[in-house]
Scaffold this motif. Structure first.
Motif, PDB file in Angstrom:
ATOM      1  N   SER A 110       0.835  -1.195   0.000  1.00 51.78           N
ATOM      2  CA  SER A 110       0.000   0.000   0.000  1.00 51.78           C
ATOM      3  C   SER A 110       0.874   1.250   0.000  1.00 51.78           C
ATOM      4  CB  SER A 110      -0.917  -0.009   1.232  1.00 51.78           C
ATOM      5  OG  SER A 110      -1.665   1.172   1.303  1.00 51.78           O
ATOM      6  N   ILE A 111       1.866   1.273   0.857  1.00 50.95           N
ATOM      7  CA  ILE A 111       2.775   2.426   0.930  1.00 50.95           C
ATOM      8  C   ILE A 111       3.517   2.604  -0.387  1.00 50.95           C
ATOM      9  CG2 ILE A 111       4.910   3.250   2.011  1.00 50.95           C
ATOM     10  CD1 ILE A 111       3.829   2.023   4.655  1.00 50.95           C
ATOM     11  N   ARG A 112       3.965   1.510  -0.980  1.00 48.41           N
ATOM     12  CA  ARG A 112       4.687   1.593  -2.252  1.00 48.41           C
ATOM     13  C   ARG A 112       3.810   2.231  -3.333  1.00 48.41           C
ATOM     14  NH1 ARG A 112       5.929  -0.925  -6.901  1.00 48.41           N
ATOM     15  NH2 ARG A 112       4.480  -2.654  -6.762  1.00 48.41           N
ATOM     16  N   LYS A 113       2.568   1.819  -3.418  1.00 48.62           N
ATOM     17  CA  LYS A 113       1.648   2.374  -4.418  1.00 48.62           C
ATOM     18  C   LYS A 113       1.359   3.847  -4.141  1.00 48.62           C
ATOM     19  CE  LYS A 113       0.975  -1.338  -6.862  1.00 48.62           C
ATOM     20  NZ  LYS A 113       1.247  -1.403  -8.295  1.00 48.62           N
ATOM     21  N   GLU A 114       1.149   4.193  -2.881  1.00 43.18           N
ATOM     22  CA  GLU A 114       0.844   5.582  -2.539  1.00 43.18           C
ATOM     23  C   GLU A 114       2.052   6.489  -2.768  1.00 43.18           C
ATOM     24  OE1 GLU A 114      -0.660   4.750   1.326  1.00 43.18           O
ATOM     25  OE2 GLU A 114      -2.633   4.195   0.535  1.00 43.18           O
ATOM     26  N   ARG A 115       3.245   5.960  -2.551  1.00 44.21           N
ATOM     27  CA  ARG A 115       4.458   6.736  -2.864  1.00 44.21           C
ATOM     28  C   ARG A 115       4.499   7.053  -4.363  1.00 44.21           C
ATOM     29  NH1 ARG A 115       7.964   7.009   1.456  1.00 44.21           N
ATOM     30  NH2 ARG A 115       8.080   5.203   2.840  1.00 44.21           N
ATOM     31  N   ARG A 116       4.140   6.084  -5.174  1.00 42.00           N
ATOM     32  CA  ARG A 116       4.129   6.303  -6.623  1.00 42.00           C
ATOM     33  C   ARG A 116       3.118   7.381  -6.992  1.00 42.00           C
ATOM     34  NH1 ARG A 116       6.164   7.520 -11.082  1.00 42.00           N
ATOM     35  NH2 ARG A 116       5.240   6.609 -12.939  1.00 42.00           N
ATOM     36  N   ALA A 117       1.952   7.360  -6.386  1.00 42.46           N
ATOM     37  CA  ALA A 117       0.938   8.384  -6.660  1.00 42.46           C
ATOM     38  C   ALA A 117       1.468   9.766  -6.292  1.00 42.46           C
ATOM     39  CB  ALA A 117      -0.349   8.077  -5.893  1.00 42.46           C
ATOM     40  N   PRO A 122       2.853  15.364  -6.757  1.00 47.03           N
ATOM     41  CA  PRO A 122       3.425  15.722  -5.455  1.00 47.03           C
ATOM     42  C   PRO A 122       2.659  16.798  -4.691  1.00 47.03           C
ATOM     43  CG  PRO A 122       4.853  16.450  -7.256  1.00 47.03           C
ATOM     44  CD  PRO A 122       3.746  15.651  -7.865  1.00 47.03           C
ATOM     45  N   SER A 123       1.803  17.535  -5.339  1.00 48.95           N
ATOM     46  CA  SER A 123       1.036  18.583  -4.657  1.00 48.95           C
ATOM     47  C   SER A 123      -0.391  18.164  -4.329  1.00 48.95           C
ATOM     48  CB  SER A 123       0.999  19.845  -5.525  1.00 48.95           C
ATOM     49  OG  SER A 123       2.295  20.340  -5.721  1.00 48.95           O
ATOM     50  N   ASN A 124      -0.698  16.895  -4.530  1.00 53.63           N
ATOM     51  CA  ASN A 124      -2.053  16.428  -4.260  1.00 53.63           C
ATOM     52  C   ASN A 124      -2.175  16.091  -2.773  1.00 53.63           C
ATOM     53  OD1 ASN A 124      -4.386  14.696  -3.938  1.00 53.63           O
ATOM     54  ND2 ASN A 124      -4.449  14.590  -6.176  1.00 53.63           N
ATOM     55  N   TYR A 125      -2.849  16.958  -2.037  1.00 50.88           N
ATOM     56  CA  TYR A 125      -2.956  16.800  -0.587  1.00 50.88           C
ATOM     57  C   TYR A 125      -3.708  15.522  -0.194  1.00 50.88           C
ATOM     58  CZ  TYR A 125      -7.558  18.933  -1.327  1.00 50.88           C
ATOM     59  OH  TYR A 125      -8.829  19.213  -1.774  1.00 50.88           O
ATOM     60  N   ARG A 126      -4.617  15.061  -1.035  1.00 43.39           N
ATOM     61  CA  ARG A 126      -5.337  13.814  -0.718  1.00 43.39           C
ATOM     62  C   ARG A 126      -4.393  12.612  -0.800  1.00 43.39           C
ATOM     63  NH1 ARG A 126      -9.929  16.398  -3.675  1.00 43.39           N
ATOM     64  NH2 ARG A 126     -11.528  16.710  -2.090  1.00 43.39           N
ATOM     65  N   HIS A 127      -3.579  12.582  -1.843  1.00 42.24           N
ATOM     66  CA  HIS A 127      -2.611  11.485  -1.973  1.00 42.24           C
ATOM     67  C   HIS A 127      -1.609  11.512  -0.827  1.00 42.24           C
ATOM     68  CE1 HIS A 127      -4.553  11.037  -5.720  1.00 42.24           C
ATOM     69  NE2 HIS A 127      -3.623  11.493  -6.538  1.00 42.24           N
ATOM     70  N   LYS A 149       1.880  16.714   7.585  1.00 40.05           N
ATOM     71  CA  LYS A 149       2.040  18.170   7.667  1.00 40.05           C
ATOM     72  C   LYS A 149       2.098  18.785   6.268  1.00 40.05           C
ATOM     73  CE  LYS A 149       4.183  18.619  12.209  1.00 40.05           C
ATOM     74  NZ  LYS A 149       5.424  18.968  12.947  1.00 40.05           N
ATOM     75  N   GLN A 150       2.741  18.090   5.346  1.00 37.72           N
ATOM     76  CA  GLN A 150       2.786  18.571   3.968  1.00 37.72           C
ATOM     77  C   GLN A 150       1.380  18.599   3.370  1.00 37.72           C
ATOM     78  OE1 GLN A 150       5.381  16.300   1.427  1.00 37.72           O
ATOM     79  NE2 GLN A 150       5.206  17.737  -0.261  1.00 37.72           N
ATOM     80  N   SER A 151       0.609  17.553   3.640  1.00 37.48           N
ATOM     81  CA  SER A 151      -0.774  17.497   3.157  1.00 37.48           C
ATOM     82  C   SER A 151      -1.580  18.669   3.713  1.00 37.48           C
ATOM     83  CB  SER A 151      -1.424  16.169   3.563  1.00 37.48           C
ATOM     84  OG  SER A 151      -2.788  16.160   3.216  1.00 37.48           O
ATOM     85  N   ILE A 152      -1.437  18.924   4.998  1.00 36.61           N
ATOM     86  CA  ILE A 152      -2.167  20.018   5.637  1.00 36.61           C
ATOM     87  C   ILE A 152      -1.787  21.348   5.009  1.00 36.61           C
ATOM     88  CG2 ILE A 152      -2.408  21.309   7.801  1.00 36.61           C
ATOM     89  CD1 ILE A 152      -2.125  18.521   9.218  1.00 36.61           C
TER      90      ILE A 152
END
Length: 176
Positions: A110-117, A122-127, A149-152
């Motif tokens: 899951s983490i590997r896939k989300e890292r790819r997203a 890179p600016s998608n706060y949801r991802h 924190k980056q997402s926020i």
């Protein structure tokens, strides 16, 4: 006598067997009536369409979400993985497969896939929030804190998920 009426989507699919909204509609109906194999064939056909097909990413994601709503994580994963192979630059599919892997108990994948997203957007706060949550669940609290924190910082004020996940992280830090 009344004329027989086709269920929604069937006529459109008969006219154009590669019309994405009809594939989604008929696939959903097939699934709901217990024809899972037939539904999956239609859903996977979506991932064979040209990438420039109108609203294709959203239609594929709706197929995946339909399966997720039915708690069919394995078939949703098949749809998202097929979409990843066909359209490897669409972050949406990596988020979908990441969620499926999480629900199936494979947090590392899951983490590997989300890292790819996040690499793709890179600016998608949801991802970023999704990645932060998975990192939190994996016990990688320092990295999770940074990502959340980056997402926020990128999210609009009304987006509360990342803030809620950061609060959860702080609560977990207190108990460890």
């Amino acid at each position: 006598l009344p004329q027989p009426k086709w269920p929604p989507g069937f006529l459109a699919l008969a006219i154009d067997p590669l019309f994405a909204p009809a594939l989604l509609t008929v696939g959903s109906l097939e699934y709901q009536h217990g024809f899972v194999k037939e539904a999956m064939k239609l859903f996977l056909t979506l991932t064979e369409l040209p990438e420039n097909e109108e609203d294709l990413a959203e239609v594929i994601d709706k197929a995946g979400n339909f399966l997720l709503d039915h708690k069919d994580f394995k078939n949703a994963l098949k749809v998202y993985l097929s979409a990843e192979r066909a359209y490897p630059t669409q972050a949406l599919y990596y988020i979908g497969s990441g969620y499926c892997f999480y629900k199936l108990g494979s947090i590392a994948e899951s983490i590997r896939k989300e890292r790819r997203a996040v690499e793709l957007e890179p600016s998608n706060y949801r991802h970023l929030n999704d990645l932060g949550f998975s990192l939190l669940e994996a016990g990688l609290l320092e990295e999770a804190e940074t990502v959340l924190k980056q997402s926020i910082s990128l999210a609009p004020p009304e987006y509360e998920f990342a803030r809620n996940n950061l609060e959860l992280l702080y609560e977990r830090q207190k108990t460890t």
